[in-house]
Design a protein around this motif. Structure first.
Motif, PDB file in Angstrom:
ATOM      1  N   ARG A 157     -24.669 -14.806 -12.742  1.00 48.98           N
ATOM      2  CA  ARG A 157     -25.263 -13.945 -13.772  1.00 48.98           C
ATOM      3  C   ARG A 157     -26.564 -13.354 -13.254  1.00 48.98           C
ATOM      4  O   ARG A 157     -27.152 -13.838 -12.289  1.00 48.98           O
ATOM      5  CB  ARG A 157     -25.581 -14.742 -15.048  1.00 48.98           C
ATOM      6  CG  ARG A 157     -24.378 -15.291 -15.762  1.00 48.98           C
ATOM      7  CD  ARG A 157     -24.744 -16.004 -17.045  1.00 48.98           C
ATOM      8  NE  ARG A 157     -25.543 -17.191 -16.812  1.00 48.98           N
ATOM      9  CZ  ARG A 157     -26.762 -17.389 -17.319  1.00 48.98           C
ATOM     10  NH1 ARG A 157     -27.322 -16.488 -18.108  1.00 48.98           N
ATOM     11  NH2 ARG A 157     -27.420 -18.485 -17.042  1.00 48.98           N
ATOM     12  N   ILE A 158     -27.027 -12.331 -13.920  1.00 50.26           N
ATOM     13  CA  ILE A 158     -28.367 -11.796 -13.694  1.00 50.26           C
ATOM     14  C   ILE A 158     -29.152 -11.963 -14.983  1.00 50.26           C
ATOM     15  O   ILE A 158     -28.661 -11.608 -16.060  1.00 50.26           O
ATOM     16  CB  ILE A 158     -28.311 -10.306 -13.298  1.00 50.26           C
ATOM     17  CG1 ILE A 158     -27.746 -10.149 -11.891  1.00 50.26           C
ATOM     18  CG2 ILE A 158     -29.704  -9.669 -13.375  1.00 50.26           C
ATOM     19  CD1 ILE A 158     -27.564  -8.711 -11.448  1.00 50.26           C
ATOM     20  N   CYS A 195     -29.696  -7.013  -4.647  1.00 49.82           N
ATOM     21  CA  CYS A 195     -28.430  -7.731  -4.874  1.00 49.82           C
ATOM     22  C   CYS A 195     -27.243  -6.843  -4.513  1.00 49.82           C
ATOM     23  O   CYS A 195     -26.348  -7.280  -3.787  1.00 49.82           O
ATOM     24  CB  CYS A 195     -28.331  -8.228  -6.302  1.00 49.82           C
ATOM     25  SG  CYS A 195     -28.565  -6.965  -7.566  1.00 49.82           S
ATOM     26  N   PHE A 196     -27.228  -5.608  -4.976  1.00 45.69           N
ATOM     27  CA  PHE A 196     -26.055  -4.784  -4.649  1.00 45.69           C
ATOM     28  C   PHE A 196     -26.122  -4.195  -3.250  1.00 45.69           C
ATOM     29  O   PHE A 196     -25.110  -3.762  -2.712  1.00 45.69           O
ATOM     30  CB  PHE A 196     -25.741  -3.731  -5.720  1.00 45.69           C
ATOM     31  CG  PHE A 196     -26.892  -2.994  -6.320  1.00 45.69           C
ATOM     32  CD1 PHE A 196     -27.421  -3.403  -7.535  1.00 45.69           C
ATOM     33  CD2 PHE A 196     -27.425  -1.883  -5.689  1.00 45.69           C
ATOM     34  CE1 PHE A 196     -28.478  -2.715  -8.117  1.00 45.69           C
ATOM     35  CE2 PHE A 196     -28.460  -1.183  -6.267  1.00 45.69           C
ATOM     36  CZ  PHE A 196     -29.006  -1.610  -7.486  1.00 45.69           C
ATOM     37  N   PHE A 220     -21.950  -7.137  -6.998  1.00 50.90           N
ATOM     38  CA  PHE A 220     -22.943  -6.542  -7.901  1.00 50.90           C
ATOM     39  C   PHE A 220     -22.793  -5.023  -7.893  1.00 50.90           C
ATOM     40  O   PHE A 220     -22.324  -4.428  -6.926  1.00 50.90           O
ATOM     41  CB  PHE A 220     -24.369  -6.875  -7.442  1.00 50.90           C
ATOM     42  CG  PHE A 220     -24.686  -8.330  -7.398  1.00 50.90           C
ATOM     43  CD1 PHE A 220     -25.206  -8.971  -8.518  1.00 50.90           C
ATOM     44  CD2 PHE A 220     -24.474  -9.059  -6.251  1.00 50.90           C
ATOM     45  CE1 PHE A 220     -25.513 -10.324  -8.479  1.00 50.90           C
ATOM     46  CE2 PHE A 220     -24.768 -10.419  -6.203  1.00 50.90           C
ATOM     47  CZ  PHE A 220     -25.290 -11.045  -7.319  1.00 50.90           C
ATOM     48  N   ALA A 221     -23.250  -4.420  -8.973  1.00 50.29           N
ATOM     49  CA  ALA A 221     -23.303  -2.968  -9.041  1.00 50.29           C
ATOM     50  C   ALA A 221     -24.622  -2.589  -9.699  1.00 50.29           C
ATOM     51  O   ALA A 221     -25.400  -3.438 -10.119  1.00 50.29           O
ATOM     52  CB  ALA A 221     -22.121  -2.426  -9.846  1.00 50.29           C
ATOM     53  N   GLU A 222     -24.827  -1.304  -9.748  1.00 50.21           N
ATOM     54  CA  GLU A 222     -26.074  -0.769 -10.317  1.00 50.21           C
ATOM     55  C   GLU A 222     -25.746  -0.119 -11.656  1.00 50.21           C
ATOM     56  O   GLU A 222     -24.802   0.679 -11.742  1.00 50.21           O
ATOM     57  CB  GLU A 222     -26.611   0.274  -9.331  1.00 50.21           C
ATOM     58  CG  GLU A 222     -27.906   0.908  -9.717  1.00 50.21           C
ATOM     59  CD  GLU A 222     -28.344   1.911  -8.658  1.00 50.21           C
ATOM     60  OE1 GLU A 222     -29.498   2.325  -8.720  1.00 50.21           O
ATOM     61  OE2 GLU A 222     -27.533   2.287  -7.790  1.00 50.21           O
ATOM     62  N   TYR A 254     -30.665  -1.051 -12.741  1.00 53.00           N
ATOM     63  CA  TYR A 254     -30.711  -2.515 -12.764  1.00 53.00           C
ATOM     64  C   TYR A 254     -29.388  -3.080 -12.266  1.00 53.00           C
ATOM     65  O   TYR A 254     -28.347  -2.431 -12.336  1.00 53.00           O
ATOM     66  CB  TYR A 254     -31.000  -3.017 -14.183  1.00 53.00           C
ATOM     67  CG  TYR A 254     -32.383  -2.668 -14.660  1.00 53.00           C
ATOM     68  CD1 TYR A 254     -33.474  -3.449 -14.309  1.00 53.00           C
ATOM     69  CD2 TYR A 254     -32.596  -1.535 -15.432  1.00 53.00           C
ATOM     70  CE1 TYR A 254     -34.756  -3.118 -14.724  1.00 53.00           C
ATOM     71  CE2 TYR A 254     -33.875  -1.194 -15.857  1.00 53.00           C
ATOM     72  CZ  TYR A 254     -34.946  -1.992 -15.496  1.00 53.00           C
ATOM     73  OH  TYR A 254     -36.208  -1.656 -15.898  1.00 53.00           O
ATOM     74  N   GLY A 255     -29.473  -4.296 -11.759  1.00 47.56           N
ATOM     75  CA  GLY A 255     -28.278  -4.936 -11.226  1.00 47.56           C
ATOM     76  C   GLY A 255     -27.349  -5.420 -12.317  1.00 47.56           C
ATOM     77  O   GLY A 255     -27.789  -5.856 -13.384  1.00 47.56           O
TER      78      GLY A 255
END
Ligand code: SF4
Length: 63
Positions: free
Chosen positions: A5-6, A17-18, A25-27, A32-33
């Motif tokens: 989780r974030i 992270c991405f 992960f994506a944006e 934000y991640g």
């Protein structure tokens, strides 16, 4: 089972992270991640840990 989780209260949108683990992960639309694989396994778990170490806000949570 490990959950990825974030913490949205900690994430500041640095994007490490991405960059480090684009498969996990994506944006979001605000930079934000977001997590795309909430239950990483095997190699993904190693990448998730690496992303966690790369996050300057320690917002990547593995529980
Ligand atoms: S690296 Fe950390 S602070 Fe940056 S987008 Fe990812 S979770 Fe958020």
């Amino acid at each position: 089972m490990t959950e990825l989780r974030i913490d949205p209260d900690l994430c500041a949108g640095h994007g490490r992270c991405f960059d480090v683990a684009p498969d996990l992960f994506a944006e979001d639309e605000e930079g934000y991640g977001t997590v795309t694989v909430p239950r990483p396994e095997g190699r993904q778990l190693a990448d998730a840990r690496l992303a966690g170490r790369s996050c300057p806000e320690q917002a990547v949570l593995l529980t």
